[in-house]
Design an enzyme around this catalytic site. Structure first.
Site, PDB file in Angstrom:
ATOM      1  N   THR A  87       0.641  -1.400  -0.093  1.00 39.64           N
ATOM      2  CA  THR A  87       0.052  -0.218  -0.028  1.00 39.64           C
ATOM      3  C   THR A  87       0.824   1.165  -0.068  1.00 39.64           C
ATOM      4  O   THR A  87       0.228   2.359  -0.041  1.00 39.64           O
ATOM      5  CB  THR A  87      -0.898   0.019   1.275  1.00 39.64           C
ATOM      6  OG1 THR A  87      -0.068  -0.023   2.309  1.00 39.64           O
ATOM      7  CG2 THR A  87      -1.890  -1.228   1.273  1.00 39.64           C
TER       8      THR A  87
ATOM      9  N   SER B 196      18.651   0.269   2.465  1.00 37.85           N
ATOM     10  CA  SER B 196      18.477   1.776   2.333  1.00 37.85           C
ATOM     11  C   SER B 196      19.986   2.441   2.367  1.00 37.85           C
ATOM     12  O   SER B 196      20.844   1.970   3.048  1.00 37.85           O
ATOM     13  CB  SER B 196      17.769   2.139   3.649  1.00 37.85           C
ATOM     14  OG  SER B 196      17.948   3.682   3.745  1.00 37.85           O
TER      15      SER B 196
ATOM     16  N   GLU C  59      20.335   4.799   3.871  1.00 40.27           N
ATOM     17  CA  GLU C  59      20.444   5.220   5.512  1.00 40.27           C
ATOM     18  C   GLU C  59      21.592   4.230   6.401  1.00 40.27           C
ATOM     19  O   GLU C  59      22.010   4.702   7.189  1.00 40.27           O
ATOM     20  CB  GLU C  59      19.142   5.082   6.322  1.00 40.27           C
ATOM     21  CG  GLU C  59      18.346   6.327   5.964  1.00 40.27           C
ATOM     22  CD  GLU C  59      18.780   7.689   6.549  1.00 40.27           C
ATOM     23  OE1 GLU C  59      19.181   7.444   7.814  1.00 40.27           O
ATOM     24  OE2 GLU C  59      19.142   8.749   5.817  1.00 40.27           O
TER      25      GLU C  59
ATOM     26  N   TYR D 114      16.111   3.107  12.618  1.00 39.43           N
ATOM     27  CA  TYR D 114      15.713   2.992  11.520  1.00 39.43           C
ATOM     28  C   TYR D 114      17.002   2.318  10.595  1.00 39.43           C
ATOM     29  O   TYR D 114      16.927   1.207   9.908  1.00 39.43           O
ATOM     30  CB  TYR D 114      15.024   4.225  10.695  1.00 39.43           C
ATOM     31  CG  TYR D 114      15.129   3.648   9.362  1.00 39.43           C
ATOM     32  CD1 TYR D 114      13.860   2.788   8.748  1.00 39.43           C
ATOM     33  CD2 TYR D 114      16.050   4.257   8.194  1.00 39.43           C
ATOM     34  CE1 TYR D 114      13.973   2.592   7.621  1.00 39.43           C
ATOM     35  CE2 TYR D 114      15.774   3.892   6.770  1.00 39.43           C
ATOM     36  CZ  TYR D 114      14.684   2.943   6.670  1.00 39.43           C
ATOM     37  OH  TYR D 114      14.426   2.692   5.248  1.00 39.43           O
TER      38      TYR D 114
ATOM     39  N   LYS E 172      17.660  -1.620   9.340  1.00 41.23           N
ATOM     40  CA  LYS E 172      17.862  -1.862   7.755  1.00 41.23           C
ATOM     41  C   LYS E 172      19.363  -2.778   7.740  1.00 41.23           C
ATOM     42  O   LYS E 172      19.423  -3.619   6.824  1.00 41.23           O
ATOM     43  CB  LYS E 172      18.137  -0.521   6.905  1.00 41.23           C
ATOM     44  CG  LYS E 172      16.477  -0.153   6.804  1.00 41.23           C
ATOM     45  CD  LYS E 172      16.116  -0.867   5.690  1.00 41.23           C
ATOM     46  CE  LYS E 172      14.414  -0.451   5.749  1.00 41.23           C
ATOM     47  NZ  LYS E 172      13.463  -1.465   4.817  1.00 41.23           N
TER      48      LYS E 172
ATOM     49  N   GLY F 109       4.543   9.801   1.122  1.00 38.39           N
ATOM     50  CA  GLY F 109       3.996  10.392   2.293  1.00 38.39           C
ATOM     51  C   GLY F 109       4.282  11.773   2.550  1.00 38.39           C
ATOM     52  O   GLY F 109       5.588  12.023   2.230  1.00 38.39           O
TER      53      GLY F 109
ATOM     54  N   PHE G  83       7.708  12.761   4.637  1.00 39.06           N
ATOM     55  CA  PHE G  83       9.023  13.020   3.930  1.00 39.06           C
ATOM     56  C   PHE G  83       8.953  14.508   3.355  1.00 39.06           C
ATOM     57  O   PHE G  83       8.341  15.041   3.015  1.00 39.06           O
ATOM     58  CB  PHE G  83       9.221  11.954   2.980  1.00 39.06           C
ATOM     59  CG  PHE G  83       9.218  10.632   3.516  1.00 39.06           C
ATOM     60  CD1 PHE G  83      10.164   9.925   4.328  1.00 39.06           C
ATOM     61  CD2 PHE G  83       7.935   9.778   3.469  1.00 39.06           C
ATOM     62  CE1 PHE G  83      10.108   8.662   4.603  1.00 39.06           C
ATOM     63  CE2 PHE G  83       7.821   8.636   3.928  1.00 39.06           C
ATOM     64  CZ  PHE G  83       8.918   8.060   4.601  1.00 39.06           C
ATOM     65  N   VAL G  84      10.669  14.922   3.493  1.00 37.18           N
ATOM     66  CA  VAL G  84      10.712  16.352   3.027  1.00 37.18           C
ATOM     67  C   VAL G  84      10.339  16.645   1.646  1.00 37.18           C
ATOM     68  O   VAL G  84       9.879  17.699   1.575  1.00 37.18           O
ATOM     69  CB  VAL G  84      12.140  16.473   3.398  1.00 37.18           C
ATOM     70  CG1 VAL G  84      13.212  16.059   2.089  1.00 37.18           C
ATOM     71  CG2 VAL G  84      12.481  18.101   3.805  1.00 37.18           C
TER      72      VAL G  84
ATOM     73  N   ALA H  69      20.981  12.687  15.453  1.00 36.92           N
ATOM     74  CA  ALA H  69      21.986  12.690  14.522  1.00 36.92           C
ATOM     75  C   ALA H  69      21.755  12.492  13.048  1.00 36.92           C
ATOM     76  O   ALA H  69      20.514  11.832  12.542  1.00 36.92           O
ATOM     77  CB  ALA H  69      22.605  11.181  14.964  1.00 36.92           C
ATOM     78  N   GLU H  70      22.300  13.515  12.460  1.00 38.06           N
ATOM     79  CA  GLU H  70      22.007  13.506  11.032  1.00 38.06           C
ATOM     80  C   GLU H  70      22.911  12.577   9.979  1.00 38.06           C
ATOM     81  O   GLU H  70      24.010  12.380  10.280  1.00 38.06           O
ATOM     82  CB  GLU H  70      21.947  15.075  10.601  1.00 38.06           C
ATOM     83  CG  GLU H  70      21.740  15.444   9.093  1.00 38.06           C
ATOM     84  CD  GLU H  70      20.292  15.126   8.657  1.00 38.06           C
ATOM     85  OE1 GLU H  70      19.844  14.100   8.498  1.00 38.06           O
ATOM     86  OE2 GLU H  70      19.475  16.296   8.726  1.00 38.06           O
TER      87      GLU H  70
END
Ligand code: G4F
Length: 327
Positions: free
Chosen positions: A12, A129, A131, A153, A157, A189, A192-193, A284-285
């Protein structure tokens, strides 16, 4: 010959819906796992697959229950399994570390175990990902770049990636990992930026908002189009040998650049509307992601065709049209 059967978790979502359409166009019998609540509330929860709903078979199950996953895999007996379901919003993983870790890692493990036990010849795709690269060890990032995740996250992953590779090595499963860099589309969605920006542009253009609060404008991402990225997933499962592949555009842009272009397409200057809200910064970026998809290009013959500007324009155009203020 019988149609090939594909099972998609996360059907979905943005990627699941594009993948379902793509597999239908290839003649597959497509099955999807959804939460029971989604079946009970189709008008809100099944919107992305509404156009192809009657060509899909949906199964209610929970990724948090081995019994329910086992039951669906046994009923479908897929030839190909695409595991896309996850708590995929990085910011939420800081708010609820335990749920993200539990749901993402266990879900992957349950599905791998069910596939191994019931349909060991099924080909398996795991949605890894970029990430996972987190605090990047090199630029650009490729399959050999070490992982250094910066969120639960990302950690979940990496665990899913390792589980998938381990099932390949230990049990001979045809299991591949896609290391997909950010991929967006009008179906993204709103958390998200990219979608936050393009929906924000539309709201401002429609006179429904005067400002757009954002976090770190200097973060850089390698943004591609989701419609093209799902084709790379399928290509991985068509290879004789399973393997791991980076899927990326090879271009990186900052959040600021994305905003600047999105507002420009709507005839606006982002500086008049974007305000920086420090609360939206992450503990933490991941500062810079840039992928090297040479392996996918050489082995899968996959290359992105949709440019950054075309992606931003399509998203702005769609959001403006949805609010009745077409460009
Ligand atoms: O759009 P984002 O939330 O995506 P992020 O964190 O890069 O993750 C996405 O891509 C990954 C692939 O690399 C996927 F695995 C993951 O599931 C997801 O699809 O944030 C992008 C960047 C971040 O650096 C964030 O700090 O934008 C920055 N940002 C600045 N202001 C913001 C905002 N992000 C969000 N969501 N909202 C803001 O207001």
């Amino acid at each position: 010959m019988d149609k090939k059967r594909a099972l998609i978790t996360g059907i979905t979502g943005q990627d699941g819906s594009y993948l379902a359409e793509f597999l239908i166009s290839k003649g597959y019998d497509v099955h999807g796992i959804v939460r029971r609540v989604a079946l009970e509330d189709p008008d809100n929860r099944l919107t992305r697959i509404a156009a192809v709903r009657d060509q899909l078979t949906l199964h209610a199950a929970s990724m948090e229950s081995y019994a329910s996953i086992h039951q669906v895999v046994g009923a479908v007996k897929p030839n190909e399994c695409y595991h896309l379901a996850a708590q995929s919003f990085v910011s939420y993983s800081f708010d609820d570390e335990f749920s993200t870790i539990n749901a993402n890692i266990n879900g992957t493990h349950y599905l791998l175990a069910a596939v191994k036990n019931i349909v060991p010849d099924c080909r398996f795709y795991f949605a890894g990902s970029s990430e996972m690269f987190g605090k990047v060890a090199e630029v650009p990032q490729r399959e050999s770049t070490p992982f250094h995740p910066r969120s639960t996250y990302g950690i979940s992953k990496v665990a899913g990636f390792d589980l998938t590779r381990n099932y390949r090595e230990a049990y001979g499963l045809h299991a591949s990992n896609g290391i997909l860099f950010n991929h967006e589309a009008p179906r993204r969605g709103h958390e998200f930026v990219t979608r936050k920006i393009t929906a924000g542009v539309a709201r401002i253009r429609a006179g429904r908002a005067t400002q757009l609060p954002l976090g770190n404008l200097e973060a850089k991402r390698d943004w591609g189009h989701a419609r093209e990225y799902v084709q790379a997933m399928w290509l991985m499962l068509q290879q004789e040998q399973p393997d791991d592949y980076v899927v990326a555009t090879g271009e990186t842009h900052s959040v600021r650049e994305f905003a600047e272009l999105a507002f420009k397409f709507a005839g606006l200057d982002y500086k008049d509307y974007v305000v920086v809200d420090r609360q939206l910064y992450r503990p933490a970026e991941v500062n810079l992601l840039l992928g090297d998809a040479t392996k996918a290009h050489e082995r899968l013959d996959w290359t992105r065709k949709i440019t950054f500007a075309d992606l931003v324009r399509e998203m702005v155009e769609t959001d403006c049209r949805l609010l009745g203020v077409p460009l």
